[in-house]
Enzyme design. Sequence first.
Site, PDB file in Angstrom:
ATOM      1  CB  SER A 124      -8.862 -24.445 -19.402  1.00 51.22           C
ATOM      2  OG  SER A 124      -8.330 -25.197 -20.459  1.00 51.22           O
ATOM      3  CB  CYS A 178     -14.601 -27.655 -29.086  1.00 49.29           C
ATOM      4  SG  CYS A 178     -13.177 -27.731 -30.225  1.00 49.29           S
ATOM      5  CG  ASP A 179     -13.665 -27.217 -24.150  1.00 50.42           C
ATOM      6  OD1 ASP A 179     -13.068 -27.651 -25.146  1.00 50.42           O
ATOM      7  OD2 ASP A 179     -13.087 -26.698 -23.196  1.00 50.42           O
ATOM      8  CE  LYS A 180     -17.708 -25.489 -21.570  1.00 51.28           C
ATOM      9  NZ  LYS A 180     -16.470 -25.325 -22.314  1.00 51.28           N
ATOM     10  CB  CYS A 193      -6.242 -27.769 -27.744  1.00 53.58           C
ATOM     11  SG  CYS A 193      -6.749 -26.197 -28.482  1.00 53.58           S
ATOM     12  CD  GLU A 249     -12.612 -23.635 -19.663  1.00 54.27           C
ATOM     13  OE1 GLU A 249     -13.070 -24.772 -19.814  1.00 54.27           O
ATOM     14  OE2 GLU A 249     -11.778 -23.123 -20.438  1.00 54.27           O
TER      15      GLU A 249
END
Length: 554
Positions: A468, A119-121, A191, A442
Site C-alpha cells: 500500500s 481510489c487506487d485502481k 485517504c 498489498e
Amino acid sequence: MKSDAVKKGMQTAPQRSLFNALGLTEEELEKPLVGIVSSYNEIVPGHMNIDKIVEAVKMGVAMAGGTPIVFPAIAVCDGIAMGHIGMKYSLVTRDLIADSTECMATAHQFDALVMVPNCDKNVPGLLMAAARLNVPTIFVSGGPMLAGHVKGKKTSLSSMFEAVGAHAAGKMTAEDVDDYVCNVCPTCGSCSGMYTANSMNCLTEAIGMGLCGNGTIPAVYSQRLKLAKHSGMKVMELLEKNIRPKDILTKEAFENALTIDMALGCSTNTMLHLPAIAHEAGVKINLDIANQISAKTPNLCHLAPAGHHYMEELNEAGGIYAVMNELNKKGLLHTDLITATGKTVGENIAGCENRNTEIIRPIEQPYSETGGIAVLRGNIAPDSCVVKRSAVVPEMMVHEGPARVFDCEEDAIEAIKGGKIVAGDVVVIRYEGPKGGPGMREMLNPTSAIAGMGLGSSVALITDGRFSGASRGASIGHVSPEAAVGGPIALIEEGDTISINIPENTINVKVSEEELAKRKEQWKPKEPKVKTGYLARYAAMVTSADKGAVLEIK
C-alpha cells in the site's frame, strides 16, 4: 461526430427510439454525446461523494453544449479489502474497469468522455481505458480526505494500521485504538497521505489528463465542485479541438510523470500502473528509466507515510503545478507538451508559486538529491523490484540480515505479532505475486505490524506482492520474476543472508550461483491457490510486475 453512428439517418431509427425511451429530446441528440464514467458507490469512502462530482460535471458539459450521459465503473476499497481474501480482488479490478469502460464507450459510440475516479485502481484503470479508446477525455477525481486528528496531532490511515501492531506489542490500549478508529478518517475522500489513490490522482494532473487541482483539492471543498464543472466544460473544448489521450500520453509525458513521482515521493504502486497505462498508449517504459530519472530528480515532498504532511497542506502550498514549477527551475520537465487544459505544460505551470517551503521544499534545498522511488536488481530480483526510498530511515538504506521465509502473508503476520521476528531480520513473503497470489496483494498489515512492534528501523520486508502507499520502512516489493514462476525469491531458504543496498540499487542473497542452480533443479511449482472464476483467468493471462502486471493473450 462519432455518435452519428447511433443518431443520424434512417438506419438509426431503432436507436433513436431507444433514446426516446430515455427521455432524450431531439435537441439533446443534435449535440455531442458525452459519457461520464462514474465510480460512485456506497462502500468506498473515496467514492461516496462522487455522485455530487458527477452532477457538477453534467452541468459543465450541458453549459458547454454537450449532452451528458452517466454510466458506472466499479471500485474496491483497498483498506476494507486488506488482510483477507478480498485483497486478491483489488489489483485485478484495474483491468475489469478498463475493459468494462471500453465496452460501454464503444457500444454506445460516445463522442467524448469525462472520467470520475478516485481510489487506487480506478484511476489507472480509467487511464488505461482512455488511452485504449482515444476519444477526447478529461479526468476529475473525487478528491482527498482531510487529515484526521488524534491527541492533538494530524494523522491518517497508516497510523490506524500501525496502532493495531502497537496494541499487539502491548504499547497501546484498546481504548487508544478506538480513539484512532473514530478519528483518523474524518471525511469522505481518498485517504489523506501520499498513498496510491492520491499518487495516481496527482500524476493524472501531472501527465496532463486533468485540470489544476485534480490531485489535491480536498473532497469536501466546494472548490472541487467548481473543478468538476470546469472539467465538464473543458471536455467540450477538447472535442472541438480534437485533442485526444494519445496526443497527451506521449513518451515525454510519461517521463514528466516519473519525474513528478520522484519529487512527490509517490506510492510504489505507480511503478505498476504507469507501465500499464503506457502499454495501452503504445509507449514502452523500462523500469530502469525510473532510476535514471530518480538520479537527477530531487525529492521535494514528505507526505504521510514518509512524513507528517497531508494532502490538504500540499493543496494549500500550491499543489502539483507548484511542485512542477520547482522542478522546472532546473529544466527537469518537458514543457512543450499539450495537455487536457488545451495548453502546454509550460503554459500551465508558469507563475505557479510555492506558497509553503516546508511542504514543498525549494529545489535548492530538497529532502534528498535523488527521487522518492528506487528500482533494485540482483540475484533475488534479476528483473527488478521496487522500494519507496523516501519512506526508508537512513539506518536501513544498507542492511544485511537473515531471511525469515513465509509462503503467504498470513503466516508472516502471525510470526510478526507473535514476537518471532527480531531486529536485523529480513522478512520474505512470497507466492503473493500477480500469478501466485493471484492478484498481488498489498502487504500493509505486515509492514504496519513491523512498525507498530517498534521494528520499523531494524527489519526489512521483501515480497513478490506489493505494498500500500501507506506502507513505510524498508519495504521492497514487486520482486520479479515472482515465486510462482520459479523466480529466485522461491529459492531463498530460512537463515540465508540477504544484502540490501538501496543507494546502489542492489538486492542479493549471499548464496553461490551453483547452490541457487541446485535449488532451482529441486524446485516444484505450487498448486494454484484459485482454480475457478475471474482470478483463475487473471492468473493465466497476467504478466510479471516489472511489465506492469498487464494482461496478455498467451
